[in-house]
Motif scaffolding. Sequence first.
Motif, PDB file in Angstrom:
ATOM      1  N   UNK A  38       0.828  -1.213   0.000  1.00  0.00           N
ATOM      2  CA  UNK A  38       0.000   0.000   0.000  1.00  0.00           C
ATOM      3  C   UNK A  38       0.864   1.265   0.000  1.00  0.00           C
ATOM      4  N   UNK A  39       1.927   1.257   0.803  1.00  0.00           N
ATOM      5  CA  UNK A  39       2.815   2.426   0.865  1.00  0.00           C
ATOM      6  C   UNK A  39       3.488   2.673  -0.487  1.00  0.00           C
ATOM      7  N   UNK A  40       3.938   1.614  -1.135  1.00  0.00           N
ATOM      8  CA  UNK A  40       4.605   1.750  -2.438  1.00  0.00           C
ATOM      9  C   UNK A  40       3.643   2.254  -3.501  1.00  0.00           C
ATOM     10  N   UNK A  41       2.426   1.703  -3.497  1.00  0.00           N
ATOM     11  CA  UNK A  41       1.434   2.102  -4.499  1.00  0.00           C
ATOM     12  C   UNK A  41       0.970   3.542  -4.295  1.00  0.00           C
ATOM     13  N   UNK A  42       0.741   3.914  -3.026  1.00  0.00           N
ATOM     14  CA  UNK A  42       0.265   5.267  -2.719  1.00  0.00           C
ATOM     15  C   UNK A  42       1.322   6.307  -3.077  1.00  0.00           C
ATOM     16  N   UNK A  43       2.565   6.004  -2.754  1.00  0.00           N
ATOM     17  CA  UNK A  43       3.650   6.972  -2.967  1.00  0.00           C
ATOM     18  C   UNK A  43       4.395   6.769  -4.287  1.00  0.00           C
ATOM     19  N   UNK A  44       3.944   5.769  -5.066  1.00  0.00           N
ATOM     20  CA  UNK A  44       4.556   5.469  -6.367  1.00  0.00           C
ATOM     21  C   UNK A  44       6.076   5.264  -6.247  1.00  0.00           C
ATOM     22  N   UNK A  45       6.428   4.339  -5.373  1.00  0.00           N
ATOM     23  CA  UNK A  45       7.834   4.032  -5.126  1.00  0.00           C
ATOM     24  C   UNK A  45       8.171   2.621  -5.613  1.00  0.00           C
ATOM     25  N   UNK A  46       9.431   2.384  -5.873  1.00  0.00           N
ATOM     26  CA  UNK A  46      10.008   1.101  -6.264  1.00  0.00           C
ATOM     27  C   UNK A  46       9.695   0.739  -7.719  1.00  0.00           C
TER      28      UNK A  46
END
Length: 213
Positions: A38-46
């Motif tokens: 969820x954190x990666x998807x929300x912040x568009x990371x990785x």
Amino acid sequence: MPKKKFSKEWIHQHINDPYVKLAKQKGYRARAAFKLIELLDTEKLMHKGDIIVDLGSTPGSWSQVARERLLGPGGVIDGRVIALDILPMEPIAGVEFIQGDFREDEVLEQLKERVGEQQVDLVISDMAPNLSGISSADSARIEHIVELAIDFATNHLKPEGALIVKAFHGSGFSQLVELFKRHFKRVVERKPQASRDKSSETFIVGKGLKNRS
């Protein structure tokens, strides 16, 4: 007697936890995988090609997610995942693991050597100290771990890189957010849906280093 009741209650909740069931279905080692997703998807990371450092990685669900995100054609990792934890971790194909205490200089040096001259895209930390229940002591321990993670990140991240750390609402939390703001251009607080309702855990995300070109 109340202790026994509590543990039974916890076991019942754990067994019926939708994220625990989902983790089993998808082959993740812990429900925490969904917090990171969820954190990666929300912040568009990785992204593919990224170099990821996973602090406090055991049992390995965050490293599993990172590996998944970097998988290229033919199951080859496009990028690097370097994981570290004080506890042993069952191997994950393509993930480099260091066992040791992140708070010790020797272990930190091992990690720096492994990263080498490469700049890191993302540092993720699900580390938490053993909590005593004494808020002043606990907040000092949490602060120490977060400060170490920030120090490592600011020395090894790319200028546009990011850091995700686990913290806990309560004494000292606002100071940690301020510390992030001193080092990062964008700072947000996130409590993923997979975090348990009763938990005070909140993840702080910092993106883009200040004073770096």
